[in-house]
Design a protein around this motif. Structure first.
Motif, short mmCIF file in Angstrom:
data_model
loop_
_atom_site.label_atom_id
_atom_site.label_comp_id
_atom_site.label_asym_id
_atom_site.label_seq_id
_atom_site.Cartn_x
_atom_site.Cartn_y
_atom_site.Cartn_z
N GLY A 72 0.80 -1.22 0.00
CA GLY A 72 0.00 0.00 0.00
C GLY A 72 0.83 1.26 0.00
N LEU A 73 1.90 1.25 0.76
CA LEU A 73 2.77 2.43 0.77
C LEU A 73 3.47 2.61 -0.57
CD1 LEU A 73 4.31 2.19 4.36
CD2 LEU A 73 2.72 3.91 3.51
N GLY A 74 3.68 1.52 -1.29
CA GLY A 74 4.23 1.63 -2.63
C GLY A 74 3.26 2.30 -3.58
N ARG A 75 1.98 1.94 -3.48
CA ARG A 75 0.96 2.63 -4.29
C ARG A 75 0.83 4.09 -3.89
NH1 ARG A 75 -4.38 -0.95 -4.03
NH2 ARG A 75 -5.17 0.92 -5.06
N PHE A 76 0.95 4.35 -2.60
CA PHE A 76 0.90 5.72 -2.10
C PHE A 76 2.06 6.53 -2.67
CE2 PHE A 76 2.09 8.81 1.25
CZ PHE A 76 0.91 9.54 1.31
N ALA A 77 3.26 5.94 -2.68
CA ALA A 77 4.43 6.64 -3.23
C ALA A 77 4.28 6.88 -4.73
CB ALA A 77 5.69 5.82 -2.94
N ALA A 78 3.72 5.90 -5.45
CA ALA A 78 3.52 6.07 -6.89
C ALA A 78 2.53 7.19 -7.18
CB ALA A 78 3.05 4.76 -7.50
N ALA A 79 1.45 7.24 -6.38
CA ALA A 79 0.47 8.31 -6.57
C ALA A 79 1.08 9.67 -6.23
CB ALA A 79 -0.76 8.05 -5.70
N LEU A 80 1.91 9.72 -5.21
CA LEU A 80 2.54 10.97 -4.82
C LEU A 80 3.50 11.46 -5.90
CD1 LEU A 80 3.14 13.13 -2.65
CD2 LEU A 80 4.86 11.57 -1.71
N ALA A 81 4.19 10.52 -6.52
CA ALA A 81 5.16 10.90 -7.55
C ALA A 81 4.49 11.29 -8.86
CB ALA A 81 6.13 9.74 -7.79
N ASN A 82 3.38 10.62 -9.22
CA ASN A 82 2.78 10.83 -10.53
C ASN A 82 1.59 11.78 -10.52
OD1 ASN A 82 4.58 8.93 -11.67
ND2 ASN A 82 3.27 7.24 -11.01
N ARG A 83 0.71 11.64 -9.55
CA ARG A 83 -0.49 12.48 -9.49
C ARG A 83 -0.70 12.99 -8.08
NH1 ARG A 83 -4.09 11.55 -13.70
NH2 ARG A 83 -5.12 13.40 -12.88
N ASP A 174 -0.85 1.10 7.90
CA ASP A 174 -0.47 1.81 6.67
C ASP A 174 -1.28 3.09 6.49
OD1 ASP A 174 1.41 -0.08 6.10
OD2 ASP A 174 0.25 -1.13 4.58
N LEU A 175 -2.57 3.01 6.74
CA LEU A 175 -3.41 4.19 6.58
C LEU A 175 -3.04 5.28 7.59
CD1 LEU A 175 -6.88 2.50 5.91
CD2 LEU A 175 -5.50 3.80 4.28
N THR A 176 -2.67 4.87 8.80
CA THR A 176 -2.23 5.85 9.78
C THR A 176 -0.99 6.58 9.30
OG1 THR A 176 -3.16 4.56 11.61
CG2 THR A 176 -1.42 6.15 12.15
N GLU A 177 -0.04 5.84 8.74
CA GLU A 177 1.18 6.47 8.22
C GLU A 177 0.84 7.43 7.07
OE1 GLU A 177 4.01 6.32 9.55
OE2 GLU A 177 3.79 4.61 10.90
N MET A 178 -0.02 7.01 6.17
CA MET A 178 -0.38 7.85 5.02
C MET A 178 -1.06 9.14 5.46
SD MET A 178 -1.87 4.99 2.39
CE MET A 178 -1.04 3.40 2.22
N HIS A 179 -2.01 9.03 6.37
CA HIS A 179 -2.72 10.22 6.81
C HIS A 179 -1.80 11.15 7.59
CE1 HIS A 179 -6.68 9.23 5.36
NE2 HIS A 179 -6.64 8.03 5.95
#
Length: 199
Positions: A72-83, A174-179
């Motif tokens: 999940g954090l990998g998808r979060f990083a990809a979204a942060l980098a691209n969109r 994971d969601l706690t880290e993202m938020h």
């Protein structure tokens, strides 16, 4: 009344083979899911190392993107980098996916024992009939099917419940880290550019 009992007997007997096939299928599927959770545990070790390195200093966007992330954090990083402007939507999608995984395991945790019970009760009918007729071999064979199905169903239910607990716990972490990171970056506390203003 006798005809109705016979009809019900044949209806219930017709579900024995589908129940046995379904319980075997669920056992194979839960084994596959357990393997996936083990693989995720290995990937989460990488995430833990990256988080430790990230929080060793200010968790800026640049430092976050420079680290290795999985799951999940990998998808979060990809979204942060691209969109980055759609990061909220990416996190919401991740949350929905995690909820679906947990709900799937919750359904399996209930379905396994239910099918095990069905596969136990149906063979009891011919087993009791064999007992009444003095056919001990038929009774033993039917009882073996019934009790084996119960054991497999309970294994499916127990493993699914345990996997569900682990998946929910990992998802919340994971969601706690993202938020936390999103709040820090939006508030300018992360030491980097606001990701929602990046192009």
């Amino acid at each position: 009344m006798e005809q109705l009992q016979t009809l019900l007997y044949w209806i219930s007997s017709a579900f024995l083979l589908p129940a046995l096939v379904a319980i075997v299928g669920l056992f194979v599927y839960v084994t596959y899911l357990a393997g996936g959770v083990v693989a995720q545990a290995l990937d989460r070790r990488t995430n833990r190392d990256s988080l430790r390195r990230l929080y060793a200093a200010e968790p800026s966007v640049e430092r976050f993107l420079a680290l290795d992330w999985r799951l999940g954090l990998g998808r979060f990083a990809a979204a942060l980098a691209n969109r980055p402007e759609r990061l909220d939507k990416a996190v919401a999608d991740l949350e929905n996916d995690l909820r679906k995984s947990a709900e799937r395991l919750a359904v399996l945790a209930r379905t396994g024992p239910m099918l095990g019970l069905v596969g136990t009760l149906i063979p009891l009918q011919p087993a009791l009939a064999g007992l009444a007729a003095g056919d001990m071999q038929s009774m033993a064979s039917n009882l073996l099917i019934g009790f084996t199905t119960t054991v497999v169903g309970l294994i499916v239910g127990g493993v699914s419940y345990a996997l569900g607990v682990v998946v929910r716990q990992w998802g919340r972490q994971d969601l706690t880290e993202m938020h936390y990171l999103m709040d820090a970056w939006q508030g300018g506390e992360g030491g980097g550019d606001d990701p929602f203003q990046r192009t």
